[in-house]
Every structure is written in structure tokens, then in C-alpha cells.
Design an enzyme around this catalytic site. Structure first.
Site, short mmCIF file in Angstrom:
data_model
loop_
_atom_site.label_atom_id
_atom_site.label_comp_id
_atom_site.label_asym_id
_atom_site.label_seq_id
_atom_site.Cartn_x
_atom_site.Cartn_y
_atom_site.Cartn_z
N GLY A 215 -1.29 -14.97 1.46
CA GLY A 215 -1.49 -14.71 0.04
C GLY A 215 -2.43 -15.66 -0.67
O GLY A 215 -2.45 -15.70 -1.90
N GLU A 249 0.44 -17.72 7.24
CA GLU A 249 -0.05 -16.48 7.84
C GLU A 249 -1.00 -15.77 6.88
O GLU A 249 -0.69 -14.71 6.35
CB GLU A 249 1.13 -15.58 8.25
CG GLU A 249 2.24 -15.52 7.22
CD GLU A 249 3.47 -14.76 7.70
OE1 GLU A 249 3.76 -14.77 8.90
OE2 GLU A 249 4.14 -14.15 6.84
N GLY A 251 -4.26 -13.58 5.57
CA GLY A 251 -5.02 -12.41 6.03
C GLY A 251 -6.31 -12.26 5.25
O GLY A 251 -7.39 -12.56 5.72
N ARG A 252 -6.16 -11.82 3.99
CA ARG A 252 -7.33 -11.52 3.16
C ARG A 252 -8.29 -12.69 3.08
O ARG A 252 -9.50 -12.53 3.24
CB ARG A 252 -6.85 -11.16 1.74
CG ARG A 252 -7.92 -10.56 0.87
CD ARG A 252 -7.44 -10.36 -0.57
NE ARG A 252 -6.25 -9.54 -0.67
CZ ARG A 252 -6.25 -8.22 -0.86
NH1 ARG A 252 -7.40 -7.58 -1.00
NH2 ARG A 252 -5.12 -7.55 -0.94
N CYS A 314 -14.53 14.14 -4.94
CA CYS A 314 -14.38 14.91 -6.16
C CYS A 314 -13.14 14.45 -6.91
O CYS A 314 -12.20 15.23 -7.13
CB CYS A 314 -14.29 16.39 -5.83
SG CYS A 314 -15.53 16.90 -4.65
N TYR A 342 -8.67 -5.46 4.05
CA TYR A 342 -8.05 -4.38 3.28
C TYR A 342 -9.13 -3.43 2.75
O TYR A 342 -9.13 -3.07 1.57
CB TYR A 342 -7.21 -4.95 2.14
CG TYR A 342 -6.13 -5.91 2.58
CD1 TYR A 342 -4.95 -5.44 3.14
CD2 TYR A 342 -6.29 -7.29 2.46
CE1 TYR A 342 -3.95 -6.32 3.55
CE2 TYR A 342 -5.30 -8.17 2.87
CZ TYR A 342 -4.14 -7.69 3.41
OH TYR A 342 -3.16 -8.56 3.82
C1 LIG Z 1 0.37 -9.05 4.03
C2 LIG Z 1 1.14 -10.20 4.49
C3 LIG Z 1 0.50 -11.41 4.78
C4 LIG Z 1 -0.95 -11.65 4.50
O1 LIG Z 1 -1.22 -11.64 3.13
P1 LIG Z 1 -2.70 -11.95 2.59
O2 LIG Z 1 -2.60 -11.73 1.12
O3 LIG Z 1 -3.61 -10.98 3.26
O4 LIG Z 1 -3.01 -13.35 2.95
C5 LIG Z 1 1.27 -12.43 5.31
N1 LIG Z 1 2.59 -12.28 5.53
C6 LIG Z 1 3.24 -11.13 5.25
C7 LIG Z 1 4.70 -11.03 5.53
C8 LIG Z 1 2.55 -10.05 4.72
O5 LIG Z 1 3.19 -8.92 4.44
#
Ligand SMILES: *Cc1c(COP(=O)(O)O)cnc(C)c1O
Length: 363
Positions: A215, A249, A251-252, A314, A342
Site C-alpha cells: 500500500g 508486500e 505491489g503498485r 460506447c 493494476y
Molecule cells: C493488494 C495487496 C497488497 C499490495 O498492495 P499495493 O497497494 O499494490 O502495494 C499487499 N497485501 C495484500 C494483502 C493485498 O491485498
């Protein structure tokens, strides 16, 4: 370096000449440099990449050497990681697990409810688990909140106590620690405040493995402003006591910057006074601006009158960016930034049966 001299820019223009747009272009050298910086900043904190942000194996191959494992949330992601990275460590979570997912043989299993523990016992399974807690603490400034109130993610502290009671006096399902992914879109100081609260809670339970989630903030309105990994890493190092394992953990914040969605303008028109540019493709290729309700950032070569950029679908939801001060002409190339997470993998590709984009990797 200005946008015009970037190798990813040169590739975009080459694809335009070759008639290969719309396209996704990923700069793997850029991703590699970013990962090296994140790794260095995080020191001893374990880093797992959240695969759902972008599971493209070409990106994951660049990411893999810098991370301690992959965080996944489905049987599909499990099969994918096992196929491409058979030796990697896996942490599996997610709010609704099938038996196949719950009973998968993974390094860490993130428990989302007391009934998951009961199902493990009933099936006679062993597992190494982290209990996912949703702490009732105020979360300010989040773009998405998974905790801090009633949500379907994880358990409240009462649910955790119920699990702890079940786990006592047996050793098939081993309690390794606590998992808390409470929100997305937070800056480093706010993340550190949250981490402090999660640590207090985990230490109160006497566990030493703490996954404080992903996050980390990215700003689509200001692509140059980046999450402060240095501050975050140093802050976590200061909080960590000997014998404790910290894990994140993200991601984005890992994969978003390395990808661009490149397309061309099909039509420019004025309707009731407002200027529109219609591009090939649209949000069925990159759903991000529709889901987040934002303007996808783009390269502006020539400033101009505020223009709303839409795709070929559309539906009024197929809007890529609103009132962008850019001069666009039919046939011109448009490069959307921050399309590495994403983006393609969350999009409704088959809606209206337009052709799929092409995919390219440089660096
Ligand atoms: C989606 C998610 C992440 C990654 O979140 P980002 O905002 O992409 O960093 C990590 N842990 C869990 C449990 C998630 O659902």
C-alpha cells in the site's frame, strides 16, 4: 533526462511507425534500478512482491532477485508463480479461499477468519500461519482502506483471540505471526505510525514475525513524486527489535512506473464547446483511470487547449483523462504513464471485441 530522450519514448515512436499501436511498453532497466533502490533502502526487512499488481513474468523475472518471495491471493497466482519461479517463497492470503487454496503447500498462509483454522483442523492439515488482523485504528489519507473499521479483510482482535485459543495446545497449524495490510496510498511517515501500532499489538501477543502489508503511496497526479523508501526503511530498522522478522508486500509502488500504454489519436472533435480526442483502445486495455476515477498521466509534447481523452468504447466511463492542456491531432501518438500496475491485468479486455494491444519490453 527529459521524456523525449528516454529509450521507452523512442520505442513508442518506433511502434507508431510500425503500426503496432495500441501497445504496452515496459522499461525493464528502469524497473531493475527501482528494485535495487527499494532493496537497499529496506535492509533486513523482508520484501514480498504482491503479484496481483502485475503478474507479467517478464517483470517478475526482474523483480525476483531483489525480493524474498511473492505474495499471492488465488490458486491462479499460485500456479503462475510455481510455473515461473518454482523455488520462490510464497505467502498466500485472500478473503475467500477454496479448499485447494487453503490447503496449498506454501511458506506462509495468511488466515482471514477463525473458520479457516477450523477447516485446516478438520482436514488434518499442517501449515505455518500469520493471522490477518484488522485493527480499529484511524487511517488518514488512504486511497483504499482494508482495515480501521468493518471490512471483509482479516479479523478484528476478537477473531484473532478465537484463533489463538484454537491454536493453543497443538502443533500442526503453527502460529508464526501477525499480518496487517490496512490501507493503500499512504506516505512513509503515516505508514511508520501504522507499523508502530501493529507492532504494539503483535508484541502484546508475543509473536515475532510481523507482515505490515503493502500500500505504499504512488501519485498519479504527480508521477515524479515517489514513496520515500529511505525514510520507511530507516524507520522500520529503528522499530525492529532483535529476533523480530519484519515483512512488507508492496505491489503498485514496485511495478507502476515501468509501464506505458501507448496509442494513437483516431479523431478530435468539439461537442457542445468541449474538445475531445478519441484514441485507439481505451479503458478495456487500461482500466486504471476508470476504477480510480482519475486522469491517467501522460506525456505532453505540445501544450494546448484542455482536452478530454476517451477510448473507443460506447460508454462515458471510457475516459482516459479529463481537461488535459495538450494539443492533439488525428494520427498523433499518445503515451500514458504509470501503466505498469493494476492496468492491463485488471481490464475488461473482451468488451466490444476490439483487438488487444501489443506488448514490448526494453532495457
Ligand atoms: C493488494 C495487496 C497488497 C499490495 O498492495 P499495493 O497497494 O499494490 O502495494 C499487499 N497485501 C495484500 C494483502 C493485498 O491485498
Amino acid at each position: 533526462m527529459t521524456a523525449t530522450t528516454l529509450p521507452i519514448r523512442a520505442k513508442a515512436l518506433e511502434l507508431a511507425d510500425a503500426g503496432q499501436l495500441p501497445a504496452y511498453v515496459y522499461d525493464l532497466a528502469d524497473l531493475d534500478a527501482h528494485m535495487a533502490a527499494v532493496r537497499a533502502a529496506m535492509g533486513d526487512v523482508e520484501v514480498y512482491y504482491a503479484v496481483k499488481a502485475n503478474p507479467d513474468p517478464n517483470l517478475m523475472r526482474v523483480i525476483a532477485p531483489y525480493v524474498d518471495g511473492f505474495e499471492i491471493a488465488s490458486g491462479g497466482e499460485l500456479a503462475h508463480v510455481r510455473e515461473h519461479f518454482p523455488d520462490s517463497r510464497i505467502a498466500l492470503g485472500g478473503p475467500g479461499k477454496t479448499d485447494a487454496e487453503l490447503f496449498a503447500d506454501v511458506y506462509r498462509l495468511h488466515i482471514e477468519s477463525p473458520s479457516e483454522i477450523r477447516r485446516l483442523f478438520a482436514a488434518g492439515r499442517s501449515a505455518d500461519v500469520l493471522l490477518r488482523v484488522n485493527l480499529d485504528i484511524p487511517i488518514k489519507g488512504a486511497s483504499l482502506a482494508m482495515g480501521g473499521g468493518a471490512t471483509p479483510f482479516g479479523m478484528d482482535p476478537d477473531g484473532v483471540v478465537e484463533c489463538l485459543e484454537m491454536l493453543a495446545g497443538q502443533d500442526a497449524v503453527r502460529l508464526r505471526g501477525i499480518h496487517a495490510h490496512l490501507a493503500s496510498g499512504l506516505d512513509a511517515p503515516t505508514m511508520l505510525e501504522l507499523a508502530d501500532a501493529i507492532l504494539d499489538y503483535a508484541r502484546g501477543l508475543g509473536v515475532t514475525e510481523i507482515n505490515i502489508g503493502g500500500g505504499m503511496a504512488v501519485s498519479y497526479s504527480d508521477p515524479e513524486s515517489r514513496f520515500d523508501w529511505q525514510t520507511y526503511g530507516a524507520g522500520l530498522a529503528a522499530l525492529r527489535r532483535s529476533g523480530e522478522t519484519f515483512r512488507i508486500e508492496p505491489g503498485r509502488s514496485i511495478s507502476v512506473y515501468c509501464g506505458r500504454y501507448v496509442t494513437r489519436v483516431l479523431d478530435v472533435k468539439r461537442v457542445h464547446g468541449e474538445l475531445f480526442a478519441v484514441v485507439a483502445g481505451g479503458t478495456h486495455h487500461i482500466r486504471t483511470p476508470a476504477t480510480k476515477g482519475h486522469s491517467q498521466p501522460m506525456v505532453i509534447d505540445e501544450p494546448g487547449e484542455p482536452t478530454t481523452i476517451v477510448g473507443q468504447l460506447c460508454t462515458p466511463k471510457d475516459t482516459m483523462a479529463r481537461h488535459v492542456p495538450v494539443s492533439l491531432k488525428a494520427g498523433g501518438v499518445v503515451e500514458f504513464l504509470m501503466a505498469g500496475a493494476y492496468a492491463w491485468n485488471i481490464s475488461h479486455h473482451d468488451f466490444l471485441m476490439h483487438p488487444k494491444p501489443t506488448f514490448h519490453y526494453i532495457g
